[in-house]
Scaffold this active site. Structure first.
Site, PDB file in Angstrom:
ATOM      1  N   ARG A  66      49.410   7.084 -24.728  1.00  0.00           N
ATOM      2  CA  ARG A  66      49.821   6.182 -23.633  1.00  0.00           C
ATOM      3  C   ARG A  66      51.183   6.575 -23.072  1.00  0.00           C
ATOM      4  O   ARG A  66      52.232   6.195 -23.612  1.00  0.00           O
ATOM      5  CB  ARG A  66      49.850   4.745 -24.156  1.00  0.00           C
ATOM      6  CG  ARG A  66      50.357   3.724 -23.164  1.00  0.00           C
ATOM      7  CD  ARG A  66      49.391   3.400 -22.057  1.00  0.00           C
ATOM      8  NE  ARG A  66      48.161   2.805 -22.568  1.00  0.00           N
ATOM      9  CZ  ARG A  66      47.019   2.765 -21.851  1.00  0.00           C
ATOM     10  NH1 ARG A  66      46.983   3.263 -20.629  1.00  0.00           N
ATOM     11  NH2 ARG A  66      45.938   2.224 -22.370  1.00  0.00           N
ATOM     12  N   GLN A  84      36.095   6.261 -19.603  1.00  0.00           N
ATOM     13  CA  GLN A  84      37.187   6.043 -18.651  1.00  0.00           C
ATOM     14  C   GLN A  84      38.108   7.268 -18.588  1.00  0.00           C
ATOM     15  O   GLN A  84      38.587   7.749 -19.621  1.00  0.00           O
ATOM     16  CB  GLN A  84      37.954   4.801 -19.122  1.00  0.00           C
ATOM     17  CG  GLN A  84      39.358   4.646 -18.616  1.00  0.00           C
ATOM     18  CD  GLN A  84      39.457   3.703 -17.428  1.00  0.00           C
ATOM     19  OE1 GLN A  84      38.463   3.440 -16.757  1.00  0.00           O
ATOM     20  NE2 GLN A  84      40.637   3.218 -17.157  1.00  0.00           N
ATOM     21  N   ARG A  89      41.625  14.224 -21.614  1.00  0.00           N
ATOM     22  CA  ARG A  89      42.845  13.658 -22.204  1.00  0.00           C
ATOM     23  C   ARG A  89      42.698  13.351 -23.685  1.00  0.00           C
ATOM     24  O   ARG A  89      43.686  13.007 -24.331  1.00  0.00           O
ATOM     25  CB  ARG A  89      43.281  12.401 -21.452  1.00  0.00           C
ATOM     26  CG  ARG A  89      42.313  11.234 -21.556  1.00  0.00           C
ATOM     27  CD  ARG A  89      42.893   9.997 -20.903  1.00  0.00           C
ATOM     28  NE  ARG A  89      41.978   8.873 -20.960  1.00  0.00           N
ATOM     29  CZ  ARG A  89      42.320   7.624 -20.724  1.00  0.00           C
ATOM     30  NH1 ARG A  89      43.567   7.322 -20.406  1.00  0.00           N
ATOM     31  NH2 ARG A  89      41.435   6.645 -20.774  1.00  0.00           N
ATOM     32  N   HIS A 167      47.891  11.751 -14.286  1.00  0.00           N
ATOM     33  CA  HIS A 167      48.175  10.307 -14.444  1.00  0.00           C
ATOM     34  C   HIS A 167      49.639  10.114 -14.862  1.00  0.00           C
ATOM     35  O   HIS A 167      49.935   9.663 -15.983  1.00  0.00           O
ATOM     36  CB  HIS A 167      47.223   9.784 -15.517  1.00  0.00           C
ATOM     37  CG  HIS A 167      47.071   8.301 -15.586  1.00  0.00           C
ATOM     38  ND1 HIS A 167      48.133   7.448 -15.695  1.00  0.00           N
ATOM     39  CD2 HIS A 167      45.964   7.528 -15.572  1.00  0.00           C
ATOM     40  CE1 HIS A 167      47.674   6.207 -15.750  1.00  0.00           C
ATOM     41  NE2 HIS A 167      46.363   6.226 -15.679  1.00  0.00           N
ATOM     42  N   ASP A 212      46.919  -1.739  -8.658  1.00  0.00           N
ATOM     43  CA  ASP A 212      45.991  -0.676  -9.083  1.00  0.00           C
ATOM     44  C   ASP A 212      45.254  -0.206  -7.818  1.00  0.00           C
ATOM     45  O   ASP A 212      44.182  -0.698  -7.496  1.00  0.00           O
ATOM     46  CB  ASP A 212      45.025  -1.237 -10.135  1.00  0.00           C
ATOM     47  CG  ASP A 212      44.216  -0.136 -10.812  1.00  0.00           C
ATOM     48  OD1 ASP A 212      44.299   1.020 -10.376  1.00  0.00           O
ATOM     49  OD2 ASP A 212      43.504  -0.456 -11.781  1.00  0.00           O
ATOM     50  N   GLU A 271      49.957   8.705  -9.332  1.00  0.00           N
ATOM     51  CA  GLU A 271      49.060   9.743  -9.838  1.00  0.00           C
ATOM     52  C   GLU A 271      48.492  10.599  -8.698  1.00  0.00           C
ATOM     53  O   GLU A 271      47.753  10.095  -7.859  1.00  0.00           O
ATOM     54  CB  GLU A 271      47.904   9.083 -10.599  1.00  0.00           C
ATOM     55  CG  GLU A 271      48.384   8.047 -11.604  1.00  0.00           C
ATOM     56  CD  GLU A 271      47.259   7.147 -12.117  1.00  0.00           C
ATOM     57  OE1 GLU A 271      46.108   7.600 -12.202  1.00  0.00           O
ATOM     58  OE2 GLU A 271      47.536   5.982 -12.420  1.00  0.00           O
TER      59      GLU A 271
HETATM   60  C1  BG6 Z   1      44.824   3.923 -13.764  1.00  0.00           C
HETATM   61  C2  BG6 Z   1      43.637   3.153 -13.270  1.00  0.00           C
HETATM   62  O1  BG6 Z   1      44.791   5.208 -13.254  1.00  0.00           O
HETATM   63  O2  BG6 Z   1      44.788   3.986 -15.184  1.00  0.00           O
HETATM   64  C3  BG6 Z   1      43.616   1.766 -13.900  1.00  0.00           C
HETATM   65  O3  BG6 Z   1      43.674   3.066 -11.852  1.00  0.00           O
HETATM   66  C4  BG6 Z   1      43.650   1.880 -15.414  1.00  0.00           C
HETATM   67  O4  BG6 Z   1      42.457   1.054 -13.478  1.00  0.00           O
HETATM   68  C5  BG6 Z   1      44.841   2.725 -15.814  1.00  0.00           C
HETATM   69  O5  BG6 Z   1      43.739   0.588 -15.974  1.00  0.00           O
HETATM   70  C6  BG6 Z   1      44.966   2.947 -17.327  1.00  0.00           C
HETATM   71  O6  BG6 Z   1      43.798   3.453 -17.836  1.00  0.00           O
HETATM   72  P1  BG6 Z   1      43.645   3.701 -19.379  1.00  0.00           P
HETATM   73  O7  BG6 Z   1      42.220   4.118 -19.600  1.00  0.00           O
HETATM   74  O8  BG6 Z   1      44.608   4.776 -19.767  1.00  0.00           O
HETATM   75  O9  BG6 Z   1      43.975   2.399 -20.070  1.00  0.00           O
END
Ligand code: BG6
Length: 314
Positions: A66, A84, A89, A167, A212, A271
């Site tokens: 994170r 997701q 990653r 990101h 977002d 991003e």
């Molecule tokens: C962003 C998305 O890029 O990443 C969000 O637009 C998302 O919707 C965020 O919540 C974090 O994503 P993750 O999977 O790392 O918790």
């Protein structure tokens, strides 16, 4: 092959994970984990951290780290059937033993080349053979440059499609004092409203609640102004038409196990991405997407062509 010198050091990071430290003579440094091919740190000459990394980040594969700069590939968000933000990653990348020349980074001594190919396991969830080469480099001035080259190496004669994002989590003093310039008046898809399309109103983007948004057809330069620190990040991008802006704010922050309750105040994701129109690669075709971030110690407005020339006001 991997070799250590004053600019590049291969070592172990948190939980014994392999990482590479890049250092430039001006004092800038960056750290890259092979897990995720992820930049986790970028510091200036005063050793101040410029990227946000959560104090609760879990350095435990396969959980993505994170903070820093996760790579979203081959899927941004949950727009398709993959996990997701795709799998890049949370895979272990390798140091690329035979990187192709990269003209845009010719002057960088502090750089590392990583490579990701799909495993047999991945082919079951995404049946396309690819080679993803990532170069992370510091310019002599300390700018952080990421170049991604993705090639379709399939022998089945079929093209594949993907979406992509760097990101980037920027570290900011106080989100309520931050302004983003370069996205005003643009169209965006609001992730908080089923990706409905809107047009941004107002002079600049400021923050007072969860955001977002996927801004579309964005300029190649975006500025993130941190008034309290009298610091501006400039993000330059190439091959990446969209820009996602994300801050989870208080409620979502509390719902994330790897994110502190109050940390949303000190981060902002901007991003560089390619989301609205996925990229299609035919066999043996290659796509390239670049991001460069630099920091200038000043108030800056997007009307200025060269932010390095803006007078230091602090
Ligand atoms: C962003 C998305 O890029 O990443 C969000 O637009 C998302 O919707 C965020 O919540 C974090 O994503 P993750 O999977 O790392 O918790």
């Amino acid at each position: 092959m991997a070799s250590d010198n004053v600019f590049v050091e291969h070592c172990k990071g948190i939980n014994g994970l392999d990482k590479v430290i890049l250092r430039e003579t001006r004092g800038y440094s960056a750290e890259v984990y092979l897990f995720g091919g992820q930049v986790t740190s970028w510091k200036n000459e005063h050793r101040e951290e410029l990227l946000f990394l959560s104090t609760k980040a879990i350095f435990q594969p396969p959980k993505a780290i994170r903070g820093g700069i996760p790579i979203c590939f081959p899927q941004f968000g949950n727009m398709d059937s993959l996990e997701q933000h795709g799998f890049a990653r949370n895979r272990l990348w390798s140091v690329d033993p035979d990187p192709p020349p990269c003209s845009s980074h010719a002057s960088s001594r502090a750089s590392v080349d990583l490579i990701l190919r799909n495993s047999e396991e991945e082919l079951k969830i995404w049946p396309h053979r690819f080679e993803f080469r990532l170069r992370v480099a510091l310019s002599p001035a300390g700018d952080l440059m990421l170049t991604s080259r993705i090639r379709n190496t399939g022998t089945d004669g079929k093209p594949f499609r993907f979406t992509f994002a760097y990101h980037t989590y920027f570290s900011v003093s106080d989100i309520s004092e931050v302004r983003v310039e370069g996205l005003e008046t643009l169209d965006y898809l609001d992730n908080l409203q089923n990706r409905k399309r809107f047009t941004e109103q107002g002079d600049a983007i400021t923050f007072e609640s969860e955001v977002d948004k996927i801004y579309l057809s964005t300029p190649t330069k975006i500025a993130i102004l941190d008034h309290e620190r009298k610091r501006t990040f400039e993000l330059r991008k190439d091959g990446l038409p969209d820009a996602v802006v994300w801050n989870p704010w208080d409620k979502k922050a509390k719902a994330m196990a790897d994110f502190g309750d109050e940390e949303y105040k000190h981060m902002l994701c901007v991003e560089a991405a390619c989301v609205e129109n996925p990229i299609t690669l035919k066999p043996s075709e290659e796509w390239r997407g670049r991001q460069e971030i630099l920091v200038v110690p000043s108030s800056y407005c997007s009307g200025h062509l060269d932010p390095r020339r803006v007078t230091f006001t602090g």
